[in-house]
Write a protein that holds these residues in place. Structure first.
Motif, PDB file in Angstrom:
ATOM      1  N   ARG A 279      -9.480  -8.620  65.908  1.00 41.90           N
ATOM      2  CA  ARG A 279      -8.828  -7.383  66.351  1.00 41.90           C
ATOM      3  C   ARG A 279      -9.038  -7.100  67.844  1.00 41.90           C
ATOM      4  N   ASN A 280     -10.005  -7.780  68.454  1.00 40.49           N
ATOM      5  CA  ASN A 280     -10.228  -7.583  69.889  1.00 40.49           C
ATOM      6  C   ASN A 280      -8.991  -7.881  70.721  1.00 40.49           C
ATOM      7  N   MET A 281      -8.057  -8.673  70.187  1.00 40.77           N
ATOM      8  CA  MET A 281      -6.842  -9.004  70.938  1.00 40.77           C
ATOM      9  C   MET A 281      -6.031  -7.761  71.273  1.00 40.77           C
ATOM     10  N   LEU A 282      -6.191  -6.691  70.503  1.00 41.42           N
ATOM     11  CA  LEU A 282      -5.442  -5.461  70.768  1.00 41.42           C
ATOM     12  C   LEU A 282      -5.977  -4.714  71.989  1.00 41.42           C
ATOM     13  N   LYS A 283      -7.075  -5.181  72.565  1.00 43.12           N
ATOM     14  CA  LYS A 283      -7.593  -4.586  73.805  1.00 43.12           C
ATOM     15  C   LYS A 283      -6.807  -5.038  75.043  1.00 43.12           C
ATOM     16  N   CYS A 284      -5.989  -6.050  74.881  1.00 43.67           N
ATOM     17  CA  CYS A 284      -5.355  -6.730  76.028  1.00 43.67           C
ATOM     18  C   CYS A 284      -4.559  -5.786  76.926  1.00 43.67           C
ATOM     19  N   LEU A 285      -4.741  -5.934  78.255  1.00 39.60           N
ATOM     20  CA  LEU A 285      -4.014  -5.141  79.243  1.00 39.60           C
ATOM     21  C   LEU A 285      -2.747  -5.840  79.722  1.00 39.60           C
ATOM     22  N   ARG A 286      -2.515  -7.081  79.270  1.00 34.75           N
ATOM     23  CA  ARG A 286      -1.360  -7.887  79.686  1.00 34.75           C
ATOM     24  C   ARG A 286      -1.376  -8.157  81.202  1.00 34.75           C
ATOM     25  N   CYS A 287      -2.539  -8.550  81.728  1.00 39.19           N
ATOM     26  CA  CYS A 287      -2.649  -8.840  83.152  1.00 39.19           C
ATOM     27  C   CYS A 287      -2.350 -10.299  83.468  1.00 39.19           C
ATOM     28  N   GLY A 288      -2.503 -11.192  82.500  1.00 40.85           N
ATOM     29  CA  GLY A 288      -2.237 -12.606  82.717  1.00 40.85           C
ATOM     30  C   GLY A 288      -3.361 -13.372  83.381  1.00 40.85           C
ATOM     31  N   ALA A 289      -4.517 -12.743  83.604  1.00 41.98           N
ATOM     32  CA  ALA A 289      -5.627 -13.432  84.269  1.00 41.98           C
ATOM     33  C   ALA A 289      -6.084 -14.648  83.482  1.00 41.98           C
ATOM     34  N   CYS A 290      -6.040 -14.571  82.157  1.00 47.37           N
ATOM     35  CA  CYS A 290      -6.478 -15.697  81.334  1.00 47.37           C
ATOM     36  C   CYS A 290      -5.590 -16.917  81.537  1.00 47.37           C
TER      37      CYS A 290
ATOM     38  N   SER B  60      -9.393 -26.190  76.141  1.00 50.38           N
ATOM     39  CA  SER B  60     -10.558 -27.053  76.381  1.00 50.38           C
ATOM     40  C   SER B  60     -11.862 -26.368  76.001  1.00 50.38           C
ATOM     41  N   LEU B  61     -11.781 -25.114  75.533  1.00 53.35           N
ATOM     42  CA  LEU B  61     -12.964 -24.311  75.199  1.00 53.35           C
ATOM     43  C   LEU B  61     -13.909 -24.177  76.399  1.00 53.35           C
ATOM     44  N   CYS B  62     -13.328 -24.033  77.588  1.00 51.90           N
ATOM     45  CA  CYS B  62     -14.164 -23.808  78.777  1.00 51.90           C
ATOM     46  C   CYS B  62     -14.612 -22.354  78.878  1.00 51.90           C
ATOM     47  N   TYR B  63     -13.931 -21.466  78.143  1.00 49.76           N
ATOM     48  CA  TYR B  63     -14.239 -20.036  78.070  1.00 49.76           C
ATOM     49  C   TYR B  63     -14.026 -19.303  79.395  1.00 49.76           C
ATOM     50  N   SER B  64     -13.318 -19.907  80.323  1.00 53.31           N
ATOM     51  CA  SER B  64     -13.018 -19.222  81.586  1.00 53.31           C
ATOM     52  C   SER B  64     -12.155 -17.987  81.337  1.00 53.31           C
ATOM     53  N   CYS B  65     -11.296 -18.056  80.304  1.00 52.65           N
ATOM     54  CA  CYS B  65     -10.443 -16.910  79.969  1.00 52.65           C
ATOM     55  C   CYS B  65     -11.291 -15.703  79.587  1.00 52.65           C
ATOM     56  N   SER B  66     -12.352 -15.941  78.820  1.00 54.82           N
ATOM     57  CA  SER B  66     -13.245 -14.846  78.428  1.00 54.82           C
ATOM     58  C   SER B  66     -13.956 -14.256  79.637  1.00 54.82           C
ATOM     59  N   ASP B  67     -14.276 -15.112  80.606  1.00 53.95           N
ATOM     60  CA  ASP B  67     -15.013 -14.659  81.791  1.00 53.95           C
ATOM     61  C   ASP B  67     -14.186 -13.757  82.698  1.00 53.95           C
TER      62      ASP B  67
ATOM     63  N   ALA C 247     -10.750  -6.680  80.016  1.00 56.64           N
ATOM     64  CA  ALA C 247     -11.163  -5.900  78.844  1.00 56.64           C
ATOM     65  C   ALA C 247     -12.267  -6.609  78.065  1.00 56.64           C
ATOM     66  N   LYS C 248     -12.790  -7.693  78.633  1.00 50.46           N
ATOM     67  CA  LYS C 248     -13.888  -8.462  78.040  1.00 50.46           C
ATOM     68  C   LYS C 248     -13.543  -8.952  76.630  1.00 50.46           C
ATOM     69  N   ILE C 249     -12.306  -9.410  76.453  1.00 48.73           N
ATOM     70  CA  ILE C 249     -11.913  -9.990  75.170  1.00 48.73           C
ATOM     71  C   ILE C 249     -12.491 -11.394  75.081  1.00 48.73           C
ATOM     72  N   ASP C 250     -13.040 -11.714  73.944  1.00 45.56           N
ATOM     73  CA  ASP C 250     -13.648 -13.031  73.719  1.00 45.56           C
ATOM     74  C   ASP C 250     -12.566 -14.053  73.344  1.00 45.56           C
ATOM     75  N   LEU C 251     -11.667 -14.323  74.278  1.00 48.14           N
ATOM     76  CA  LEU C 251     -10.507 -15.169  74.012  1.00 48.14           C
ATOM     77  C   LEU C 251     -10.883 -16.576  73.581  1.00 48.14           C
ATOM     78  N   GLY C 252     -11.759 -17.223  74.365  1.00 53.58           N
ATOM     79  CA  GLY C 252     -12.149 -18.586  74.039  1.00 53.58           C
ATOM     80  C   GLY C 252     -12.899 -18.670  72.730  1.00 53.58           C
ATOM     81  N   GLU C 253     -13.795 -17.724  72.503  1.00 52.75           N
ATOM     82  CA  GLU C 253     -14.564 -17.702  71.266  1.00 52.75           C
ATOM     83  C   GLU C 253     -13.649 -17.531  70.052  1.00 52.75           C
ATOM     84  N   GLN C 254     -12.591 -16.721  70.222  1.00 53.20           N
ATOM     85  CA  GLN C 254     -11.664 -16.526  69.110  1.00 53.20           C
ATOM     86  C   GLN C 254     -10.866 -17.795  68.820  1.00 53.20           C
ATOM     87  N   ILE C 255     -10.501 -18.530  69.878  1.00 49.30           N
ATOM     88  CA  ILE C 255      -9.785 -19.798  69.665  1.00 49.30           C
ATOM     89  C   ILE C 255     -10.668 -20.772  68.884  1.00 49.30           C
ATOM     90  N   TYR C 256     -11.950 -20.813  69.243  1.00 50.31           N
ATOM     91  CA  TYR C 256     -12.887 -21.664  68.507  1.00 50.31           C
ATOM     92  C   TYR C 256     -12.941 -21.235  67.038  1.00 50.31           C
TER      93      TYR C 256
END
Length: 462
Positions: free
Chosen positions: A297-308, A352-359, A363-372
């Motif tokens: 559900r953390n995905m609903l925090k997204c601001l749609r900035c595209g940084a990831c 690649s599970l580099c987790y740069s997206c999470s960094d 909104a501090k969404i755990d994007l990489g962790e969720q993909i894993y």
């Protein structure tokens, strides 16, 4: 091979474009980092953003009802849509009642999600994208390949050729300033002749019954200035509690998206001007189901900035169209899986599970962790490709004990003495993509250690 790999092959085949796309997006990531370091309280802002979103999502019904109540008191008409069909139908009913046929549209990924533009086109409504990048993609009859930079994959020479074809601009002129002026001339008539304006909603402020729209071109402001009817569409997760929360998000949004201190235009719509109407359509379209998914559900925090996307090494080198969901990159992988793991599971390998997206997520969404986590869930649902299953089982067997492991290493060394064409052929995916099988070292580290050939040094004292 996953569906993402197959789709990426076409993009990767154009090596100059791949390198240029990678460089252009990482430049945006670099600008983001520069802006981040200029704000001492950056991490505190990210934490505040995450907590505000968590609180709002935990009390979503309360804030949505508060927004509806206050917006209605301000003279805004609020509609609710359970899914894409209901949203599109509501938009069409409003346009029909108004009697308009020319709609000027500010960028909205929700309209892409719901297929609104082709829906309106089938009913004789000319829905014109007013964002320059979106307009380029509309003229190319292609969807955006990035949520903030929709035409990032299109070279200026291609834009020049497109404008020459549709607007008869100067042949061979791909100067960005010239092309921008030509687009402005074309869009000016569309702004002036529009019957209906449409915008997305970046943030809906519950306590004020107002909503914010952020652009860099001022197209939303100009588009809503002339028509008597303004339709704003928003996902229900866009609601936030108050103006204090809005201040946090506006400090994060542009810095994360494009490396700017703030968007050039941040406009608040609170009440319609005399003689005009504002209608807001609040859309669910699977969001409450996502909210019920505790793991994602953390995905609903997204601001749609595209940084990831800007930081993702896979997206930068494979392009937006290598993903089967309409949003690419780490964001799209997660959102697509929330909609349908069976349909969009092929995107999960594009990470690649580099987790740069999470960094970088504001909104501090755990994007990489969720993909894993999705990868584990795909295994449980039997959605993993059989080739990968076979490889994983083989590696599991080989690494299940030291004897088997070193036997596998020894076998690999023997294989190196085979003729190279036996290893490097079309059956080997590494070779198929132009990569040779790497050569093994003459002896393993373990063997060298046992033979006393590895020198151990004492740590240097500081």
């Amino acid at each position: 091979m996953s569906s993402h790999s197959k789709a990426a092959a076409k993009f990767i085949a154009d090596a100059p474009r791949t390198a240029w796309h990678d460089k252009a997006l990482f430049a945006v990531r670099t600008k983001r980092d520069k802006m981040m370091h200029e704000v001492p309280e950056w991490e505190a802002l990210r934490e505040a953003s995450s907590q505000i979103k968590r609180h709002t999502l935990s009390h979503l019904a309360h804030y949505l009802e508060e927004f509806e109540r206050n917006a209605t008191a301000n003279g805004i008409v609020v509609h609710w849509a359970a899914d894409a069909d209901e949203m599109n139908r509501t938009v069409w009913e409003l346009i029909s009642a108004h009697g308009g046929k020319n709609l000027i549209k500010s960028k909205s990924m929700l309209s892409e999600e719901c297929g609104l533009t082709p829906y309106l086109l089938q009913r004789g409504v000319d829905a014109v994208e007013s964002d320059l990048g979106e307009r380029i993609m509309q003229l190319l009859h292609e969807p955006p390949s990035h949520i903030v930079l929709p035409a990032i994959a299109v070279r200026r020479e291609e834009v020049g050729a497109l404008f020459e074809k549709v607007w008869h601009t100067e042949p061979g002129n791909s100067d960005p300033t010239y092309l921008t002026h030509q687009a402005r001339i074309h869009l000016r008539s569309k702004f002036l002749g529009a019957d209906i304006a449409m915008t997305g909603v970046n943030f809906a402020v519950a306590e004020a019954g107002a909503f914010a729209v952020c652009t860099n071109e001022g197209n939303a402001d100009l588009g809503t200035s002339f028509p008597d009817l303004h339709i704003a569409i928003m996902g229900l997760e866009k609601v936030i509690p108050d103006y204090r929360a809005l201040a946090v998000f506006t400090r994060l949004l542009a810095r994360s998206a494009t490396g700017q201190p703030v968007t050039a235009y941040t406009s608040l719509y609170r009440r319609p001007a005399p003689g005009k109407q504002i209608h807001v359509i609040i859309v669910d379209n699977g969001r409450t189901e996502s909210l019920a998914n505790a793991a994602h559900r953390n995905m609903l925090k997204c601001l749609r900035c595209g940084a990831c996307m800007n930081t993702c090494p896979v997206y930068r080198r494979s392009g937006g169209y290598s993903y089967s969901y309409f949003i690419p990159g780490p964001l799209g992988i997660n959102l697509g899986m929330l909609r349908s793991p069976e349909r969009y599971g092929g995107n999960v390998s594009g990470c690649s599970l580099c987790y740069s997206c999470s960094d970088v997520c504001p909104a501090k969404i755990d994007l990489g962790e969720q993909i894993y986590a999705w990868r584990q869930e795909m295994g449980e649902k039997n959605l993993i490709d059989w080739h990968k299953k076979f490889m994983v089982k083989g590696m599991d067997f080989a690494m299940g004990g030291p004897g088997r492991f070193y036997a596998a290493v020894g076998a690999a060394r023997i294989a190196e003495y085979l003729p190279r064409f036996v290893l490097n052929n079309k059956l080997n995916p590494w070779y198929a993509y132009g990569r040779d099988i790497p050569h093994f070292a003459r002896s393993t580290f373990n063997a060298r250690w046992k033979a006393g050939k590895v020198k151990s040094e004492k740590p240097t004292e500081r």
